[in-house]
Structure formats: structure tokens, C-alpha cells
Design a protein around this motif. Structure first.
Motif, PDB file in Angstrom:
ATOM      1  N   ARG A  60      -3.216  -4.793  -4.234  1.00 46.22           N
ATOM      2  CA  ARG A  60      -3.248  -3.724  -3.216  1.00 46.22           C
ATOM      3  C   ARG A  60      -4.548  -2.589  -3.471  1.00 46.22           C
ATOM      4  O   ARG A  60      -5.009  -2.447  -4.364  1.00 46.22           O
ATOM      5  CB  ARG A  60      -1.855  -3.113  -3.052  1.00 46.22           C
ATOM      6  CG  ARG A  60      -0.765  -3.878  -2.776  1.00 46.22           C
ATOM      7  CD  ARG A  60       0.558  -3.376  -2.947  1.00 46.22           C
ATOM      8  NE  ARG A  60       1.593  -4.041  -2.465  1.00 46.22           N
ATOM      9  CZ  ARG A  60       2.131  -3.869  -1.114  1.00 46.22           C
ATOM     10  NH1 ARG A  60       1.638  -2.794  -0.306  1.00 46.22           N
ATOM     11  NH2 ARG A  60       3.225  -4.649  -0.747  1.00 46.22           N
ATOM     12  N   LYS A  61      -4.685  -2.118  -1.970  1.00 50.33           N
ATOM     13  CA  LYS A  61      -5.810  -1.016  -2.039  1.00 50.33           C
ATOM     14  C   LYS A  61      -5.227   0.352  -1.727  1.00 50.33           C
ATOM     15  O   LYS A  61      -4.260   0.292  -0.865  1.00 50.33           O
ATOM     16  CB  LYS A  61      -7.024  -1.421  -1.147  1.00 50.33           C
ATOM     17  CG  LYS A  61      -7.564  -2.676  -1.401  1.00 50.33           C
ATOM     18  CD  LYS A  61      -8.808  -2.970  -0.634  1.00 50.33           C
ATOM     19  CE  LYS A  61      -9.411  -4.160  -1.003  1.00 50.33           C
ATOM     20  NZ  LYS A  61     -10.658  -4.158  -1.444  1.00 50.33           N
ATOM     21  N   GLY A  62      -5.522   1.377  -2.235  1.00 47.91           N
ATOM     22  CA  GLY A  62      -5.196   2.670  -1.891  1.00 47.91           C
ATOM     23  C   GLY A  62      -5.914   3.843  -2.343  1.00 47.91           C
ATOM     24  O   GLY A  62      -7.009   3.647  -2.763  1.00 47.91           O
ATOM     25  N   GLU A 112      -2.872   1.792   1.386  1.00 43.81           N
ATOM     26  CA  GLU A 112      -3.580   1.778   2.667  1.00 43.81           C
ATOM     27  C   GLU A 112      -2.773   1.145   3.651  1.00 43.81           C
ATOM     28  O   GLU A 112      -2.700   1.459   4.728  1.00 43.81           O
ATOM     29  CB  GLU A 112      -4.932   1.140   2.342  1.00 43.81           C
ATOM     30  CG  GLU A 112      -5.998   2.007   1.729  1.00 43.81           C
ATOM     31  CD  GLU A 112      -7.392   1.374   1.763  1.00 43.81           C
ATOM     32  OE1 GLU A 112      -7.501   0.158   2.111  1.00 43.81           O
ATOM     33  OE2 GLU A 112      -8.212   1.921   1.270  1.00 43.81           O
ATOM     34  N   GLU A 113      -2.113   0.062   3.317  1.00 47.13           N
ATOM     35  CA  GLU A 113      -1.294  -0.712   4.408  1.00 47.13           C
ATOM     36  C   GLU A 113      -0.132   0.009   4.699  1.00 47.13           C
ATOM     37  O   GLU A 113       0.122  -0.064   5.960  1.00 47.13           O
ATOM     38  CB  GLU A 113      -0.736  -2.186   3.797  1.00 47.13           C
ATOM     39  CG  GLU A 113      -1.966  -3.008   3.288  1.00 47.13           C
ATOM     40  CD  GLU A 113      -1.455  -4.276   2.779  1.00 47.13           C
ATOM     41  OE1 GLU A 113      -0.235  -4.676   2.854  1.00 47.13           O
ATOM     42  OE2 GLU A 113      -2.041  -4.880   2.124  1.00 47.13           O
ATOM     43  N   ASN A 114       0.834   0.380   4.192  1.00 53.48           N
ATOM     44  CA  ASN A 114       2.024   0.937   4.528  1.00 53.48           C
ATOM     45  C   ASN A 114       2.133   2.416   4.335  1.00 53.48           C
ATOM     46  O   ASN A 114       3.255   2.822   4.598  1.00 53.48           O
ATOM     47  CB  ASN A 114       3.113   0.104   3.964  1.00 53.48           C
ATOM     48  CG  ASN A 114       3.124   0.099   2.291  1.00 53.48           C
ATOM     49  OD1 ASN A 114       2.478   0.743   1.906  1.00 53.48           O
ATOM     50  ND2 ASN A 114       3.989  -0.615   2.033  1.00 53.48           N
ATOM     51  N   ASN A 115       1.268   3.190   3.763  1.00 53.12           N
ATOM     52  CA  ASN A 115       1.213   4.748   3.574  1.00 53.12           C
ATOM     53  C   ASN A 115       2.438   4.942   2.505  1.00 53.12           C
ATOM     54  O   ASN A 115       2.843   6.084   2.562  1.00 53.12           O
ATOM     55  CB  ASN A 115       1.384   5.359   4.770  1.00 53.12           C
ATOM     56  CG  ASN A 115      -0.029   5.338   5.443  1.00 53.12           C
ATOM     57  OD1 ASN A 115      -1.130   4.955   4.980  1.00 53.12           O
ATOM     58  ND2 ASN A 115       0.048   5.723   6.884  1.00 53.12           N
ATOM     59  N   GLU A 116       2.890   3.959   1.600  1.00 53.55           N
ATOM     60  CA  GLU A 116       3.791   4.376   0.636  1.00 53.55           C
ATOM     61  C   GLU A 116       3.178   4.785  -0.473  1.00 53.55           C
ATOM     62  O   GLU A 116       2.102   4.637  -0.993  1.00 53.55           O
ATOM     63  CB  GLU A 116       4.383   3.082   0.061  1.00 53.55           C
ATOM     64  CG  GLU A 116       5.423   2.673   1.269  1.00 53.55           C
ATOM     65  CD  GLU A 116       6.852   3.141   1.426  1.00 53.55           C
ATOM     66  OE1 GLU A 116       7.388   3.421   0.418  1.00 53.55           O
ATOM     67  OE2 GLU A 116       7.309   3.076   2.365  1.00 53.55           O
ATOM     68  N   VAL A 170      -8.818   3.157  -4.981  1.00 57.17           N
ATOM     69  CA  VAL A 170      -8.404   2.266  -6.233  1.00 57.17           C
ATOM     70  C   VAL A 170      -7.678   0.982  -5.658  1.00 57.17           C
ATOM     71  O   VAL A 170      -7.633   0.753  -4.672  1.00 57.17           O
ATOM     72  CB  VAL A 170      -7.340   2.892  -7.234  1.00 57.17           C
ATOM     73  CG1 VAL A 170      -8.032   3.952  -7.673  1.00 57.17           C
ATOM     74  CG2 VAL A 170      -6.273   3.352  -6.137  1.00 57.17           C
ATOM     75  N   GLU A 171      -7.833  -0.266  -6.485  1.00 58.53           N
ATOM     76  CA  GLU A 171      -7.091  -1.333  -6.618  1.00 58.53           C
ATOM     77  C   GLU A 171      -6.027  -1.259  -7.609  1.00 58.53           C
ATOM     78  O   GLU A 171      -6.310  -0.936  -8.750  1.00 58.53           O
ATOM     79  CB  GLU A 171      -7.990  -2.562  -6.558  1.00 58.53           C
ATOM     80  CG  GLU A 171      -8.768  -2.731  -5.505  1.00 58.53           C
ATOM     81  CD  GLU A 171      -9.585  -3.999  -5.878  1.00 58.53           C
ATOM     82  OE1 GLU A 171      -9.685  -4.538  -6.919  1.00 58.53           O
ATOM     83  OE2 GLU A 171     -10.193  -4.500  -4.784  1.00 58.53           O
ATOM     84  N   PHE A 172      -4.904  -1.863  -7.070  1.00 59.04           N
ATOM     85  CA  PHE A 172      -3.627  -1.662  -8.186  1.00 59.04           C
ATOM     86  C   PHE A 172      -2.534  -2.918  -7.688  1.00 59.04           C
ATOM     87  O   PHE A 172      -2.754  -3.304  -6.618  1.00 59.04           O
ATOM     88  CB  PHE A 172      -3.190  -0.489  -8.087  1.00 59.04           C
ATOM     89  CG  PHE A 172      -2.413  -0.066  -6.711  1.00 59.04           C
ATOM     90  CD1 PHE A 172      -0.980  -0.160  -6.213  1.00 59.04           C
ATOM     91  CD2 PHE A 172      -3.085   0.411  -5.688  1.00 59.04           C
ATOM     92  CE1 PHE A 172      -0.538   0.000  -5.443  1.00 59.04           C
ATOM     93  CE2 PHE A 172      -2.439   0.913  -4.550  1.00 59.04           C
ATOM     94  CZ  PHE A 172      -1.266   0.625  -4.319  1.00 59.04           C
ATOM     95  N   GLU A 173      -1.720  -3.043  -8.730  1.00 53.53           N
ATOM     96  CA  GLU A 173      -0.637  -4.142  -8.493  1.00 53.53           C
ATOM     97  C   GLU A 173       0.805  -3.315  -8.695  1.00 53.53           C
ATOM     98  O   GLU A 173       0.605  -2.310  -9.306  1.00 53.53           O
ATOM     99  CB  GLU A 173      -0.732  -4.977  -9.364  1.00 53.53           C
ATOM    100  CG  GLU A 173      -1.960  -6.147  -9.387  1.00 53.53           C
ATOM    101  CD  GLU A 173      -1.928  -7.258 -10.513  1.00 53.53           C
ATOM    102  OE1 GLU A 173      -0.857  -7.811 -10.923  1.00 53.53           O
ATOM    103  OE2 GLU A 173      -3.188  -7.722 -10.730  1.00 53.53           O
TER     104      GLU A 173
END
Length: 160
Positions: free
Chosen positions: A92-94, A111-115, A134-137
Motif C-alpha cells: 500500500r502507499k501512504g 492514500e486509498e482509504n485515509n485510514e 512511503v510504501e508499506f504492508e
């Protein structure tokens, strides 16, 4: 000798008991009269289920009965073919919302769900700072989902 101890509450209880007995006798007589009116038939009339699942008093037509083979009944999740399977990207990206390097933890906003996800210094690949992309899991932690394997994509700081 003394008078009997007939208190108000005792007399009220006795009245209730007698009324209950009378109501029960009336119900029994009503049931008896209904039974005689129905020609002596007792019990519940038979109910049938029609093709739409509704209760009816008429039996279903045997000509409309559908035979189903027991082997054709599936009691599981239908199998997915290789072409139908959705591709799932765990990365995921954020953006880093907050990070305190002295305490070793922070938060990343997806970025997708603003969580908001918790990130610990033990789950970092690269060093990060606030406002870094950043990219993360995600991984299940003690208090919810945690960001792990966090990698900096690009820094939002501009070098002059």
C-alpha cells in the motif's frame, strides 16, 4: 377466642385466585363449544408450503414437482477459475502523518482509504520522517493493523 386474621392482601389474593379459576373454566367451555361446531375435529389443520415458500391450506400439485439430484447440490464456495481470480497487491502507499524517532513510533495515513496505521521503528526498512511518501504492508498487531516493511518512496523535502 380471637377473630380470624383476614387481612386486605389475603382477601385480594383470594379474589385473584377465584377470578383465574373462573377464566380458565370459561376458556375450557369455549374450546368445547368450538370443537362441537367443527364436527369434533381437534388439532391443528394441515398446512403446506407452496413453490414460493408460502404456507397454504391446499396441497401442492405433484406434476410440478422438480427432482433434484443429491450430487448436484453444492454446499461450499464455488471454485474460482485461474482467469477469474482478482490480483491482490499487499503493498500500500501512504504518507507519514507523525513520526517520533526518539520514541520509535509514528502513524501513516493510507492514500486509498485515509485510514491511520501505527508504525514502529522495528517495521522500517528505510528511515522515515514526517510528510514522507512511503510504501508499506499491513499486519495484525495487538491493537489493530500495523504498518510493516515500510519503505520510503520519495521525500517531500526539496533540496536547494
Amino acid at each position: 377466642m380471637g377473630r380470624s386474621q383476614q387481612t386486605f392482601s389475603k382477601s385480594e389474593k383470594e379474589k385473584k385466585r377465584l377470578k383465574k379459576r373462573e377464566d380458565k373454566r370459561k376458556k375450557m367451555e369455549a374450546r368445547k363449544a368450538e370443537k362441537e361446531a367443527n364436527g369434533g375435529a381437534d388439532g391443528i389443520p394441515i398446512a403446506y408450503v407452496d413453490y414460493n415458500g408460502n404456507l397454504t391450506d391446499t396441497p401442492p400439485d405433484p406434476d410440478k414437482k422438480i427432482e433434484i439430484e443429491a450430487e448436484n447440490i453444492e454446499v461450499s464456495i464455488p471454485k474460482t477459475l485461474p482467469g477469474e481470480k482478482e490480483e491482490f497487491d499487499p503493498i500500500r502507499k501512504g504518507k507519514v502523518n507523525y513520526f517520533d524517532s526518539s520514541k520509535g513510533f509514528g502513524f501513516i495515513i493510507d492514500e486509498e482509504n485515509n485510514e491511520k496505521y501505527f508504525v514502529h521503528v522495528s517495521g522500517l526498512i528505510d528511515e522515515i520522517a514526517e510528510n514522507d511518501k512511503v510504501e508499506f504492508e499491513l499486519e495484525k498487531g495487538q491493537r489493530g493493523m500495523n504498518a510493516v516493511r515500510v519503505k520510503r518512496v520519495q521525500s517531500s523535502k526539496i533540496n536547494s
